[in-house]
Write a protein that holds these residues in place. Sequence first.
Motif, PDB file in Angstrom:
ATOM      1  N   ASP B  29       0.842  -1.200   0.000  1.00 14.48           N
ATOM      2  CA  ASP B  29       0.000   0.000   0.000  1.00 14.48           C
ATOM      3  C   ASP B  29       0.874   1.246   0.000  1.00 14.48           C
ATOM      4  N   ARG B  30       0.409   2.280  -0.697  1.00 12.67           N
ATOM      5  CA  ARG B  30       1.098   3.560  -0.634  1.00 12.67           C
ATOM      6  C   ARG B  30       0.111   4.625  -0.183  1.00 12.67           C
ATOM      7  N   ILE B  31       0.657   5.688   0.410  1.00 15.60           N
ATOM      8  CA  ILE B  31      -0.203   6.705   1.010  1.00 15.60           C
ATOM      9  C   ILE B  31       0.162   8.074   0.450  1.00 15.60           C
ATOM     10  N   ALA B  32      -0.862   8.873   0.197  1.00 14.13           N
ATOM     11  CA  ALA B  32      -0.652  10.222  -0.326  1.00 14.13           C
ATOM     12  C   ALA B  32       0.047  11.080   0.736  1.00 14.13           C
ATOM     13  N   PHE B  33       0.961  11.929   0.292  1.00  9.87           N
ATOM     14  CA  PHE B  33       1.750  12.760   1.194  1.00  9.87           C
ATOM     15  C   PHE B  33       0.895  13.543   2.203  1.00  9.87           C
ATOM     16  N   PRO B  34      -0.175  14.233   1.773  1.00 14.38           N
ATOM     17  CA  PRO B  34      -0.964  15.014   2.753  1.00 14.38           C
ATOM     18  C   PRO B  34      -1.633  14.144   3.820  1.00 14.38           C
ATOM     19  N   ARG B  35      -2.066  12.937   3.420  1.00 14.34           N
ATOM     20  CA  ARG B  35      -2.704  12.037   4.395  1.00 14.34           C
ATOM     21  C   ARG B  35      -1.668  11.575   5.415  1.00 14.34           C
ATOM     22  N   LEU B  36      -0.468  11.248   4.940  1.00 12.26           N
ATOM     23  CA  LEU B  36       0.606  10.829   5.834  1.00 12.26           C
ATOM     24  C   LEU B  36       0.955  11.967   6.796  1.00 12.26           C
ATOM     25  N   GLN B  37       0.989  13.161   6.250  1.00 11.61           N
ATOM     26  CA  GLN B  37       1.295  14.349   7.057  1.00 11.61           C
ATOM     27  C   GLN B  37       0.282  14.496   8.194  1.00 11.61           C
ATOM     28  N   ARG B  38      -0.995  14.255   7.879  1.00  5.27           N
ATOM     29  CA  ARG B  38      -2.040  14.371   8.909  1.00  5.27           C
ATOM     30  C   ARG B  38      -1.914  13.279   9.952  1.00  5.27           C
ATOM     31  N   LEU B  39      -1.548  12.062   9.531  1.00  2.00           N
ATOM     32  CA  LEU B  39      -1.402  10.958  10.493  1.00  2.00           C
ATOM     33  C   LEU B  39      -0.236  11.213  11.441  1.00  2.00           C
ATOM     34  N   LEU B  40       0.689  12.074  11.010  1.00  2.00           N
ATOM     35  CA  LEU B  40       1.897  12.313  11.796  1.00  2.00           C
ATOM     36  C   LEU B  40       1.905  13.666  12.494  1.00  2.00           C
ATOM     37  N   ASP B  41       0.971  14.548  12.122  1.00  2.00           N
ATOM     38  CA  ASP B  41       0.978  15.928  12.625  1.00  2.00           C
ATOM     39  C   ASP B  41       2.346  16.584  12.417  1.00  2.00           C
ATOM     40  N   MET B  42       2.892  16.434  11.232  1.00  2.00           N
ATOM     41  CA  MET B  42       4.185  17.067  10.923  1.00  2.00           C
ATOM     42  C   MET B  42       3.967  18.144   9.872  1.00  2.00           C
ATOM     43  N   THR B  43       4.883  19.093   9.836  1.00  2.00           N
ATOM     44  CA  THR B  43       4.822  20.077   8.750  1.00  2.00           C
ATOM     45  C   THR B  43       5.335  19.400   7.474  1.00  2.00           C
ATOM     46  N   ALA B  44       4.924  19.951   6.330  1.00  2.00           N
ATOM     47  CA  ALA B  44       5.322  19.364   5.041  1.00  2.00           C
ATOM     48  C   ALA B  44       6.844  19.368   4.905  1.00  2.00           C
ATOM     49  N   GLY B  45       7.468  20.474   5.313  1.00  2.00           N
ATOM     50  CA  GLY B  45       8.926  20.587   5.177  1.00  2.00           C
ATOM     51  C   GLY B  45       9.655  19.559   6.021  1.00  2.00           C
ATOM     52  N   ASN B  46       9.197  19.421   7.251  1.00  4.85           N
ATOM     53  CA  ASN B  46       9.799  18.465   8.181  1.00  4.85           C
ATOM     54  C   ASN B  46       9.661  17.035   7.655  1.00  4.85           C
ATOM     55  N   LEU B  47       8.437  16.709   7.209  1.00  2.07           N
ATOM     56  CA  LEU B  47       8.194  15.350   6.698  1.00  2.07           C
ATOM     57  C   LEU B  47       9.059  15.084   5.467  1.00  2.07           C
ATOM     58  N   SER B  48       9.154  16.070   4.571  1.00  4.95           N
ATOM     59  CA  SER B  48       9.975  15.916   3.362  1.00  4.95           C
ATOM     60  C   SER B  48      11.420  15.611   3.710  1.00  4.95           C
ATOM     61  N   THR B  49      11.948  16.337   4.695  1.00  3.58           N
ATOM     62  CA  THR B  49      13.335  16.134   5.105  1.00  3.58           C
ATOM     63  C   THR B  49      13.557  14.687   5.559  1.00  3.58           C
ATOM     64  N   HIS B  50      12.669  14.211   6.415  1.00  2.55           N
ATOM     65  CA  HIS B  50      12.834  12.853   6.934  1.00  2.55           C
ATOM     66  C   HIS B  50      12.610  11.812   5.852  1.00  2.55           C
ATOM     67  N   LEU B  51      11.672  12.079   4.937  1.00  6.53           N
ATOM     68  CA  LEU B  51      11.426  11.128   3.849  1.00  6.53           C
ATOM     69  C   LEU B  51      12.646  11.034   2.939  1.00  6.53           C
ATOM     70  N   ARG B  52      13.320  12.167   2.724  1.00  6.06           N
ATOM     71  CA  ARG B  52      14.513  12.152   1.873  1.00  6.06           C
ATOM     72  C   ARG B  52      15.563  11.227   2.491  1.00  6.06           C
ATOM     73  N   ARG B  53      15.730  11.346   3.799  1.00  2.04           N
ATOM     74  CA  ARG B  53      16.723  10.514   4.487  1.00  2.04           C
ATOM     75  C   ARG B  53      16.343   9.022   4.361  1.00  2.04           C
ATOM     76  N   LEU B  54      15.053   8.751   4.515  1.00  3.24           N
ATOM     77  CA  LEU B  54      14.583   7.358   4.408  1.00  3.24           C
ATOM     78  C   LEU B  54      14.705   6.843   2.978  1.00  3.24           C
ATOM     79  N   GLU B  55      14.515   7.730   2.028  1.00  4.12           N
ATOM     80  CA  GLU B  55      14.621   7.346   0.619  1.00  4.12           C
ATOM     81  C   GLU B  55      16.077   7.040   0.269  1.00  4.12           C
ATOM     82  N   GLU B  56      16.996   7.849   0.827  1.00  3.65           N
ATOM     83  CA  GLU B  56      18.428   7.604   0.594  1.00  3.65           C
ATOM     84  C   GLU B  56      18.828   6.224   1.109  1.00  3.65           C
ATOM     85  N   ALA B  57      18.228   5.830   2.237  1.00  4.90           N
ATOM     86  CA  ALA B  57      18.520   4.508   2.811  1.00  4.90           C
ATOM     87  C   ALA B  57      17.758   3.398   2.084  1.00  4.90           C
ATOM     88  N   GLU B  58      16.956   3.793   1.105  1.00  5.76           N
ATOM     89  CA  GLU B  58      16.094   2.874   0.338  1.00  5.76           C
ATOM     90  C   GLU B  58      15.079   2.160   1.222  1.00  5.76           C
TER      91      GLU B  58
END
Lengths: 218, 100
Positions: B29-58
């Motif tokens: 399953d994949r989740i839309a960015f805004p829905r994930l943001q709401r489940l986490l109560d994170m700002t878009a910028g903050n979530l993007s930063t962490h996702l980039r790090r997770l993406e780098e780690a594959e």
Amino acid sequence: MSSDEDAVSTGRDGLDPREALGIIDQQRRRAATTEPSSALITGAWGAAWLVGYGALWASARDDGTPGVAAAALAIGLGVVAVAATVWHTAHRSRGIRGVSAVEGALYGFAWPVGFTAQGLIVGGIAGAGASPEVVAVAANSIAALVVALLYVAGGALWHERLLYGLGVWIALVAGAAAFAGVPCTYLVMGLAGGGVALVASLVVGLRARRAAAAGAPA
Amino acid sequence: MSDDALDPVIHAQARLRVVATLAALGRGDRIAFPRLQRLLDMTAGNLSTHLRRLEEAEYVSITKTYEGRTPVTYVELTGAGRLAFERYTEQLRALLGGVS
């Protein structure tokens, strides 16, 4: 907790294992809001059946034929329950794509297929010369059988014991209701079908709420 | 396994929350960015930063697509990410002496 995120992203790493497991648990509960609540859906259906079939039974007690108002109420409640189910499911799963969305769509499609087949079968039975009572019993029991088997399929698909158990129960009720005759068949469907579904959904819903409260970090 | 150090990509509060949320979704399953943001109560910028790090780690894969004319971003935990998360939770349990 969002103030901590900046601290973490700047390199602070003071997460202890218990805290980490707490976070995992908390997010698992949060993510559960992307799945439809089977307690809520079966509760809505239970209430619709209880009231709808109750009205059919009450209005058919004298002459064996449900009144127009009762029939309209029963059909209206059915439509409301379908709309509520579709809305709730779409609302919960918005933004989710992939395997479960496909499963959900395929499963959802089985409902109109089942009820179309039910309508055709009942029409065919009536066309073949069945009496109004035979038509009423067949319409009732076949509709309940469609619901029962789709509950069973949903329960198997999502490992939802409430849904599966209720499906098994409604299948048996559908069989029993066919022997009850008009208008008792409506009473059997309303109480044993709708009433039991409503009570089961309340019990499961309350238990889930209590488990969530107990699992929350103190 | 329990002797190894905890995976530093996951063992940080914000990323742990992201990974735990993605792991709680169904496999595939994949989740839309805004829905994930709401489940986490994170700002878009903050979530993007962490996702980039997770993406780098594959550990996550990010898909950008269009629904009609609206661009949508979907986030999904990769097989490697799920495996790393499972190993991480096992390590936590082992550290707590098998308390589940």
